[in-house]
Design a protein around this motif. Structure first.
Motif, mmCIF file in Angstrom:
data_model
loop_
_atom_site.group_PDB
_atom_site.id
_atom_site.type_symbol
_atom_site.label_atom_id
_atom_site.label_comp_id
_atom_site.label_asym_id
_atom_site.label_seq_id
_atom_site.Cartn_x
_atom_site.Cartn_y
_atom_site.Cartn_z
ATOM 1 N N GLU A 312 7.358 42.026 -49.673
ATOM 2 C CA GLU A 312 7.318 42.661 -48.477
ATOM 3 C C GLU A 312 8.442 43.783 -48.365
ATOM 4 O OE1 GLU A 312 6.366 39.937 -45.584
ATOM 5 O OE2 GLU A 312 4.934 38.730 -46.626
ATOM 6 N N PHE A 313 7.761 44.975 -47.649
ATOM 7 C CA PHE A 313 8.924 45.980 -47.764
ATOM 8 C C PHE A 313 8.924 46.266 -46.249
ATOM 9 C CE2 PHE A 313 7.576 47.828 -51.804
ATOM 10 C CZ PHE A 313 8.312 47.244 -52.828
ATOM 11 N N LYS A 314 10.319 46.797 -45.833
ATOM 12 C CA LYS A 314 10.302 46.959 -44.424
ATOM 13 C C LYS A 314 8.987 48.546 -44.077
ATOM 14 C CE LYS A 314 15.323 46.105 -44.291
ATOM 15 N NZ LYS A 314 15.401 45.540 -45.573
ATOM 16 N N SER A 315 9.082 48.328 -42.816
ATOM 17 C CA SER A 315 7.949 49.599 -42.556
ATOM 18 C C SER A 315 8.616 50.908 -42.520
ATOM 19 C CB SER A 315 7.467 49.053 -41.128
ATOM 20 O OG SER A 315 8.426 49.264 -39.915
ATOM 21 N N SER A 316 7.974 51.901 -42.507
ATOM 22 C CA SER A 316 8.324 53.083 -42.396
ATOM 23 C C SER A 316 9.346 53.448 -40.950
ATOM 24 C CB SER A 316 7.330 54.162 -42.512
ATOM 25 O OG SER A 316 6.566 54.019 -43.594
ATOM 26 N N ARG A 317 8.673 52.819 -39.882
ATOM 27 C CA ARG A 317 9.387 52.977 -38.978
ATOM 28 C C ARG A 317 10.605 52.198 -38.809
ATOM 29 N NH1 ARG A 317 7.210 53.875 -33.821
ATOM 30 N NH2 ARG A 317 4.972 53.346 -34.824
ATOM 31 N N GLU A 318 10.814 51.226 -39.473
ATOM 32 C CA GLU A 318 12.217 50.582 -39.437
ATOM 33 C C GLU A 318 13.014 51.336 -40.402
ATOM 34 O OE1 GLU A 318 14.084 46.226 -40.709
ATOM 35 O OE2 GLU A 318 11.868 46.646 -40.971
ATOM 36 N N LEU A 319 12.642 52.062 -41.307
ATOM 37 C CA LEU A 319 13.441 52.574 -42.216
ATOM 38 C C LEU A 319 13.795 53.960 -41.812
ATOM 39 C CD1 LEU A 319 11.315 52.357 -45.462
ATOM 40 C CD2 LEU A 319 13.541 51.278 -45.161
ATOM 41 N N ILE A 320 13.021 54.637 -40.945
ATOM 42 C CA ILE A 320 13.556 55.798 -40.067
ATOM 43 C C ILE A 320 14.496 55.568 -39.125
ATOM 44 C CG2 ILE A 320 12.764 57.619 -38.947
ATOM 45 C CD1 ILE A 320 10.097 57.761 -40.668
ATOM 46 N N HIS A 321 14.254 54.458 -38.509
ATOM 47 C CA HIS A 321 15.428 54.139 -37.372
ATOM 48 C C HIS A 321 16.606 53.677 -38.105
ATOM 49 C CE1 HIS A 321 12.025 53.094 -34.175
ATOM 50 N NE2 HIS A 321 11.970 54.131 -34.832
ATOM 51 N N LEU A 322 16.516 52.893 -39.169
ATOM 52 C CA LEU A 322 17.809 52.616 -39.890
ATOM 53 C C LEU A 322 18.501 53.956 -40.345
ATOM 54 C CD1 LEU A 322 16.796 49.927 -42.479
ATOM 55 C CD2 LEU A 322 18.756 49.787 -40.733
ATOM 56 N N LEU A 323 17.917 54.887 -40.999
ATOM 57 C CA LEU A 323 18.599 56.140 -41.252
ATOM 58 C C LEU A 323 19.305 56.787 -39.966
ATOM 59 C CD1 LEU A 323 19.337 58.214 -43.358
ATOM 60 C CD2 LEU A 323 17.118 59.199 -43.025
ATOM 61 N N SER A 324 18.616 56.824 -38.919
ATOM 62 C CA SER A 324 19.127 57.288 -37.839
ATOM 63 C C SER A 324 20.137 56.722 -37.186
ATOM 64 C CB SER A 324 18.013 57.670 -36.756
ATOM 65 O OG SER A 324 16.994 58.291 -37.235
ATOM 66 N N ASN A 332 26.223 56.690 -44.502
ATOM 67 C CA ASN A 332 24.939 57.212 -45.282
ATOM 68 C C ASN A 332 24.259 55.640 -45.585
ATOM 69 O OD1 ASN A 332 26.559 59.590 -45.554
ATOM 70 N ND2 ASN A 332 26.455 59.528 -47.682
ATOM 71 N N LEU A 333 22.993 56.183 -45.884
ATOM 72 C CA LEU A 333 21.934 55.144 -46.278
ATOM 73 C C LEU A 333 21.598 55.110 -47.495
ATOM 74 C CD1 LEU A 333 20.067 52.616 -45.736
ATOM 75 C CD2 LEU A 333 18.384 54.473 -45.067
ATOM 76 N N LEU A 334 22.161 53.989 -48.330
ATOM 77 C CA LEU A 334 21.642 53.839 -49.692
ATOM 78 C C LEU A 334 20.573 52.730 -49.630
ATOM 79 C CD1 LEU A 334 22.524 54.983 -52.606
ATOM 80 C CD2 LEU A 334 23.969 52.930 -52.981
ATOM 81 N N LEU A 335 19.363 53.317 -50.161
ATOM 82 C CA LEU A 335 18.313 52.473 -50.000
ATOM 83 C C LEU A 335 17.869 52.031 -51.343
ATOM 84 C CD1 LEU A 335 15.816 51.313 -48.384
ATOM 85 C CD2 LEU A 335 14.566 53.344 -48.871
ATOM 86 N N ASN A 336 17.693 50.688 -51.528
ATOM 87 C CA ASN A 336 17.623 50.069 -52.856
ATOM 88 C C ASN A 336 15.848 49.775 -53.115
ATOM 89 O OD1 ASN A 336 18.749 48.354 -55.119
ATOM 90 N ND2 ASN A 336 17.106 47.061 -54.364
#
Length: 460
Positions: A312-324, A332-336
């Protein structure tokens, strides 16, 4: 965030060439980490199932016999055949998402090499491995080439411990934990053989696999440990002081060797404070505050670091919020993403990257080549500053939040006199500054360029 990363001492590299390169890396902001190996066939965590420690991430609870499981694990290369391997698709998706660099696991702790090392047969190009017959068998070379073609920086993950090496886990003794299973001070020649083996493999990567920008070493417990009798802690009567083994991998010497080949190569000796840790890497966590040194959060997209069944993956919203959030705090964000046994990603991974890319197409100015600006974050706002002095305030939209407030308080953000404001990706001037607040016209409140986060640009 743990105190270990908050308080870890950062040592600036002595070379101005390397320091300049680190600043260039800080401009990149967003990268891809890939854990991939024979372990992907099991859908289990990488390497750790063969580590004889009583930890939740080691031997699976369904396994009753360690020896038989380890034998099975070590035979995984002979069924590894990722015939759908398509690094060009990975690289294109990463590029479109706005990623600027790659870190790939050339060798994890289990010792299996995803490159054509001449110092071991435990490698993907071994003739007993089914995929060795494929013209793209040297997957590290193929991956590096594909990502270079997309103008991305190349990073090689390399594990310092190697549980397949007989100079690390000597067959004379049973393995007891993640460390060598012998006293390295009692058998210095064997340990030196392992040090030489490690240096040789790293130099293969640096010399034979094109220009590598990052060497990302894992296994921070393999490090030089020195003790002074005067500094030893007091031990209560009846107890014995257990010292950490001195697993000196001669990292200073190795860094000199790799920089003879590539003078501006960035080295990350993870979790080992000192000059060979050019930036810090909090793992699967984000600091609660701005950190004043170069750092990167390595974060799992979903499942585990390696391929997981029914992830189960993080949502696109969560990922954009993480990056910001990470960029606002100076990192920096290193996404695996962990490829599967056939050499493929889940389609939902591609969809997440596409969504991030759509957002970055509009808002990347608030991410790339920015630096921190106080107060860094405030409620749902994340602040960054461009090199020309412009300020970006990113408003993080909650799920179901389909319009912006009429007024957004910028808190203690210092706003230049006479500044103007606009919304990235939105036409017209439906927003203005009033003191420390952004005031939006009614039509602008519901006209959102993104359902995930909206960026305000403030310029003098």
């Amino acid at each position: 965030m743990t105190d270990a990363h908050k308080l870890d001492r950062y040592v600036e590299d002595a070379s101005p060439v390397v320091r300049e390169r680190i600043e260039e890396w800080r401009d990149l902001k967003f990268g891809l980490l890939m854990h991939w190996g024979t372990y992907s066939q099991l859908g289990l965590i990488e390497s750790w199932p063969i580590c004889p420690e009583d930890e939740g991430w080691c031997l699976p609870p369904t396994v009753d016999n360690y020896d038989s499981f380890k034998t099975m694990y070590e035979s995984l290369p002979y069924t590894f055949n990722p015939t759908k391997f398509d690094p060009e698709r990975w690289a294109a998706a990463a590029k479109d998402a706005g990623m600027k660099y790659l870190v790939f696991t050339t060798k994890h702790h289990d010792g299996f090499c995803m490159f054509d090392s001449q110092y071991t047969d435990y490698k993907i190009t071994n003739e007993r491995v089914p995929f060795s017959k494929d013209p793209r068998a040297d997957v590290t070379q193929e991956i590096f080439d594909a990502f270079r073609d997309e103008d991305m920086w190349i990073g090689a993950y390399f594990s310092k411990p190697d549980w397949n090496s007989e100079d690390f886990w000597w067959p004379r003794f049973p393995a007891k934990d993640r460390n060598p299973n012998y006293d390295v001070e009692r058998y210095p020649e064997r340990w030196q053989d392992f040090v030489d083996f490690t240096h040789n493999q790293v130099m293969e990567l640096v010399e034979d696999y094109g220009g590598i920008d990052l060497l990302w070493f894992d296994g921070g417990w393999v490090k030089k440990t020195e003790y002074s009798d005067e500094a030893l802690p007091e031990v209560p009567a009846g107890y014995k002081l257990v010292k950490e083994p001195n697993l000196d991998i001669k990292m200073d010497e190795l860094v000199e060797k790799v920089r003879d080949v590539n003078p501006d190569l960035i080295v990350v000796d993870r979790a080992v404070p000192g000059k060979n840790q050019n930036y810090l890497t909090p793992e699967n966590q984000v600091p609660n505050e701005m950190l004043p040194y170069p750092w990167e959060s390595c974060i799992i997209l979903g499942g585990g670091w390696s391929y997981s069944l029914d992830a189960e993956f993080k949502s696109s919203r969560e990922l954009i919020h993480l990056l910001s959030d990470i960029v606002a705090k100076g990192g920096n964000l290193l996404l695996n993403i962990g490829p599967g046994p056939a050499g493929t990603w889940y389609e939902s991974a591609y969809q997440r990257l596409e969504d991030i890319g759509d957002w970055m197409d509009i808002n990347s100015d608030s991410i790339y080549e920015t630096r921190v600006v106080a107060p860094y974050f405030d409620g749902k706002l994340r602040f960054t500053q461009g090199k020309a002095g412009e300020i970006y305030a990113t408003y993080l939209l909650d799920e179901g939040e389909e319009s912006l407030p009429k007024s957004i308080d910028l808190g203690s953000l210092e706003i230049p006199a006479g500044a103007s404001v606009s919304i990235l990706g939105a036409e017209g001037s439906g927003v203005k500054l009033s003191g420390s607040k952004l005031v939006l016209k009614k039509d602008q409140q519901s006209s959102l360029p993104s359902p995930y986060a909206v960026v305000f640009k403030i310029v003098k």
